[in-house]
Design an enzyme around this catalytic site. Structure first.
Site, PDB file in Angstrom:
ATOM      1  N   ARG A  16      33.401  30.903  35.415  1.00 27.44           N
ATOM      2  CA  ARG A  16      33.020  31.433  36.746  1.00 27.44           C
ATOM      3  C   ARG A  16      34.139  31.195  37.747  1.00 27.44           C
ATOM      4  O   ARG A  16      35.078  30.448  37.482  1.00 27.44           O
ATOM      5  CB  ARG A  16      31.778  30.706  37.270  1.00 27.44           C
ATOM      6  CG  ARG A  16      30.561  30.853  36.442  1.00 27.44           C
ATOM      7  CD  ARG A  16      29.374  30.147  37.063  1.00 27.44           C
ATOM      8  NE  ARG A  16      29.303  28.729  36.746  1.00 27.44           N
ATOM      9  CZ  ARG A  16      29.138  27.774  37.653  1.00 27.44           C
ATOM     10  NH1 ARG A  16      29.023  28.080  38.927  1.00 27.44           N
ATOM     11  NH2 ARG A  16      29.079  26.498  37.300  1.00 27.44           N
ATOM     12  N   ASP A  73      32.927  19.178  27.929  1.00 25.36           N
ATOM     13  CA  ASP A  73      32.766  18.413  29.167  1.00 25.36           C
ATOM     14  C   ASP A  73      34.081  17.672  29.375  1.00 25.36           C
ATOM     15  O   ASP A  73      34.370  16.693  28.680  1.00 25.36           O
ATOM     16  CB  ASP A  73      31.595  17.431  29.021  1.00 25.36           C
ATOM     17  CG  ASP A  73      31.445  16.531  30.235  1.00 25.36           C
ATOM     18  OD1 ASP A  73      32.240  16.661  31.192  1.00 25.36           O
ATOM     19  OD2 ASP A  73      30.536  15.680  30.226  1.00 25.36           O
ATOM     20  N   ASN A 111      41.137  23.288  36.082  1.00 27.12           N
ATOM     21  CA  ASN A 111      40.411  23.869  37.220  1.00 27.12           C
ATOM     22  C   ASN A 111      38.965  23.377  37.316  1.00 27.12           C
ATOM     23  O   ASN A 111      38.379  23.434  38.394  1.00 27.12           O
ATOM     24  CB  ASN A 111      40.457  25.402  37.075  1.00 27.12           C
ATOM     25  CG  ASN A 111      39.406  26.092  37.905  1.00 27.12           C
ATOM     26  OD1 ASN A 111      39.595  26.332  39.105  1.00 27.12           O
ATOM     27  ND2 ASN A 111      38.252  26.412  37.299  1.00 27.12           N
ATOM     28  N   TYR A 167      34.703  13.779  46.615  1.00 26.26           N
ATOM     29  CA  TYR A 167      35.521  14.963  46.274  1.00 26.26           C
ATOM     30  C   TYR A 167      36.947  14.815  46.810  1.00 26.26           C
ATOM     31  O   TYR A 167      37.922  15.097  46.111  1.00 26.26           O
ATOM     32  CB  TYR A 167      34.832  16.188  46.875  1.00 26.26           C
ATOM     33  CG  TYR A 167      35.431  17.528  46.535  1.00 26.26           C
ATOM     34  CD1 TYR A 167      35.299  18.080  45.264  1.00 26.26           C
ATOM     35  CD2 TYR A 167      36.115  18.270  47.505  1.00 26.26           C
ATOM     36  CE1 TYR A 167      35.826  19.332  44.971  1.00 26.26           C
ATOM     37  CE2 TYR A 167      36.638  19.522  47.224  1.00 26.26           C
ATOM     38  CZ  TYR A 167      36.493  20.050  45.954  1.00 26.26           C
ATOM     39  OH  TYR A 167      37.026  21.289  45.675  1.00 26.26           O
TER      40      TYR A 167
HETATM   41  P1  NAP Z   1      32.454  26.941  40.520  1.00 28.65           P
HETATM   42  O1  NAP Z   1      32.277  28.366  40.880  1.00 28.65           O
HETATM   43  O2  NAP Z   1      31.338  25.975  40.795  1.00 28.65           O
HETATM   44  O3  NAP Z   1      32.831  26.863  38.961  1.00 28.65           O
HETATM   45  C1  NAP Z   1      33.030  25.610  38.365  1.00 28.65           C
HETATM   46  C2  NAP Z   1      33.550  25.789  36.963  1.00 28.65           C
HETATM   47  O4  NAP Z   1      33.806  24.480  36.401  1.00 28.65           O
HETATM   48  C3  NAP Z   1      32.554  26.459  36.022  1.00 28.65           C
HETATM   49  O5  NAP Z   1      33.277  27.256  35.110  1.00 28.65           O
HETATM   50  C4  NAP Z   1      31.898  25.277  35.297  1.00 28.65           C
HETATM   51  O6  NAP Z   1      31.397  25.607  34.005  1.00 28.65           O
HETATM   52  C5  NAP Z   1      33.086  24.343  35.174  1.00 28.65           C
HETATM   53  N1  NAP Z   1      32.714  22.940  35.001  1.00 28.65           N
HETATM   54  C6  NAP Z   1      31.928  22.178  35.804  1.00 28.65           C
HETATM   55  N2  NAP Z   1      31.826  20.941  35.305  1.00 28.65           N
HETATM   56  C7  NAP Z   1      32.541  20.917  34.145  1.00 28.65           C
HETATM   57  C8  NAP Z   1      32.791  19.941  33.160  1.00 28.65           C
HETATM   58  N3  NAP Z   1      32.276  18.696  33.246  1.00 28.65           N
HETATM   59  N4  NAP Z   1      33.570  20.265  32.099  1.00 28.65           N
HETATM   60  C9  NAP Z   1      34.090  21.514  31.983  1.00 28.65           C
HETATM   61  N5  NAP Z   1      33.889  22.487  32.887  1.00 28.65           N
HETATM   62  C10 NAP Z   1      33.117  22.194  33.952  1.00 28.65           C
HETATM   63  O7  NAP Z   1      33.736  26.323  41.241  1.00 28.65           O
HETATM   64  P2  NAP Z   1      34.994  27.035  41.957  1.00 28.65           P
HETATM   65  O8  NAP Z   1      34.674  27.187  43.392  1.00 28.65           O
HETATM   66  O9  NAP Z   1      35.439  28.201  41.159  1.00 28.65           O
HETATM   67  O10 NAP Z   1      36.061  25.849  41.875  1.00 28.65           O
HETATM   68  C11 NAP Z   1      37.038  25.773  40.854  1.00 28.65           C
HETATM   69  C12 NAP Z   1      37.994  24.633  41.192  1.00 28.65           C
HETATM   70  O11 NAP Z   1      38.611  24.890  42.460  1.00 28.65           O
HETATM   71  C13 NAP Z   1      37.314  23.273  41.319  1.00 28.65           C
HETATM   72  O12 NAP Z   1      38.152  22.263  40.828  1.00 28.65           O
HETATM   73  C14 NAP Z   1      37.138  23.137  42.818  1.00 28.65           C
HETATM   74  O13 NAP Z   1      37.030  21.789  43.210  1.00 28.65           O
HETATM   75  C15 NAP Z   1      38.407  23.787  43.311  1.00 28.65           C
HETATM   76  N6  NAP Z   1      38.353  24.240  44.699  1.00 28.65           N
HETATM   77  C16 NAP Z   1      37.442  25.174  45.079  1.00 28.65           C
HETATM   78  C17 NAP Z   1      37.433  25.592  46.411  1.00 28.65           C
HETATM   79  C18 NAP Z   1      36.469  26.643  46.908  1.00 28.65           C
HETATM   80  O14 NAP Z   1      36.472  26.902  48.123  1.00 28.65           O
HETATM   81  N7  NAP Z   1      35.676  27.265  46.052  1.00 28.65           N
HETATM   82  C19 NAP Z   1      38.316  25.033  47.328  1.00 28.65           C
HETATM   83  C20 NAP Z   1      39.217  24.078  46.906  1.00 28.65           C
HETATM   84  C21 NAP Z   1      39.233  23.688  45.584  1.00 28.65           C
HETATM   85  P3  NAP Z   1      29.881  26.198  33.808  1.00 28.65           P
HETATM   86  O15 NAP Z   1      29.928  27.635  34.297  1.00 28.65           O
HETATM   87  O16 NAP Z   1      29.638  26.116  32.343  1.00 28.65           O
HETATM   88  O17 NAP Z   1      28.971  25.360  34.636  1.00 28.65           O
END
Ligand code: NAP
Length: 248
Positions: A16, A64, A91, A156
């Site tokens: 995702r 995981d 990521n 975080y």
């Molecule tokens: P997201 O939509 O919540 O997606 C999270 C992804 O991580 C999913 O594919 C999930 O897999 C996977 N995941 C969660 N826990 C895991 C684990 N223990 N082992 C393996 N995979 C795991 O998050 P996102 O917004 O795309 O964020 C992606 C990255 O960017 C993260 O590191 C986040 O902290 C960083 N980030 C995001 C933002 C933002 O504004 N969105 C800003 C700064 C940084 P499942 O689908 O199987 O649950």
């Protein structure tokens, strides 16, 4: 023009959001992609199907990243399936927000374990492979929260700041083997993670972005594509903010 033909990439959390955008971008530039997910098999299969339509190889792996065992098994499987790893994008991430006063200890631990330890586990599991190859690219997804901190996100922010220290340390360890290690620090990006935020917090975040738009996964993917390319071979230990100016 960036060309990743013949390269094999692992992208954690690519079922995702930002990870999916990164996986598709790397595939569109010619890379085969190991799509790593935690529990969402259906979404991971969708990413795989979209990548296969681009004419490259993709496979979904449940892992995981907070478990060293899972990380090691994943890397062994990917090397057996793809023949090697050239690119690792860490990521996968979670949030469990709350003020320090009310933050549960297990919420501090789980956010550190997935975001920071998960990144360490994946780097450790690919380390020898990259050392032997004498080439490789690692990109870790941090956050501007790891640079600036944020009320309600002590866990975080700690994890994402830790990723920056980990990135710089790994960059120094691996530089002589021509393996680069960089971090990308996104600002406010539209994904499931940010969709869960209260409306007021979203409005405040948008108001703090000089470019007056929320970022898309593709904005992060474009930065990652550059950092994993041959064109970025002399860049290591860098933290690239991709945030529309939010952290200026
Ligand atoms: P997201 O939509 O919540 O997606 C999270 C992804 O991580 C999913 O594919 C999930 O897999 C996977 N995941 C969660 N826990 C895991 C684990 N223990 N082992 C393996 N995979 C795991 O998050 P996102 O917004 O795309 O964020 C992606 C990255 O960017 C993260 O590191 C986040 O902290 C960083 N980030 C995001 C933002 C933002 O504004 N969105 C800003 C700064 C940084 P499942 O689908 O199987 O649950």
């Amino acid at each position: 023009m960036i060309n990743l033909s013949g390269k094999n990439a692992i992208v954690t959390g690519s079922s995702r959001g930002i990870g999916k955008a990164i996986a598709i971008k790397l595939a569109s530039l010619g890379a085969n992609v190991a799509v790593v997910y935690a529990g969402n098999r259906e979404k991971a299969d969708e990413t795989v199907a979209e990548i296969e339509q681009l004419g490259v190889k993709a496979k979904a792996y449940s892992c995981d990243v907070s478990s060293m065992n899972d990380a090691k098994n994943l890397v062994t499987e990917v090397i057996a399936d793809f023949g090697g790893v050239d690119i690792l994008v860490n990521n996968a991430g979670i949030v469990k927000d709350g003020l320090i006063l009310s933050m549960k200890e297990e919420h501090f631990d789980s956010v550190i374990n997935v975001n920071l330890k998960g990144t360490f586990n994946m780097i450790k599991s690919t380390y020898q492979h990259f050392m032997k190859k004498r080439s490789g690219r690692i990109v870790n997804i941090s956050s501007i929260i790891g640079i600036n901190g944020n009320a309600g996100q002590a866990n975080y922010a700690s994890a994402k700041a830790g990723i920056i220290g980990l990135t710089k340390s790994a960059a120094k360890e691996l530089a002589a083997r021509k393996v680069t290690v960089n971090a990308v620090a996104p600002g406010f990006i539209e994904t499931d993670m940010t969709a869960a935020m209260p409306e007021k917090a979203k409005e405040a975040a948008l108001a703090a972005i000089p470019m007056k738009r929320v970022g898309a996964g593709e904005d992060i993917a474009n930065a990652v594509a550059f950092l994993v390319s041959d064109e970025a071979s002399y860049i290591t230990g860098e933290v690239l903010k991709v945030d529309g100016g939010m952290a200026i």
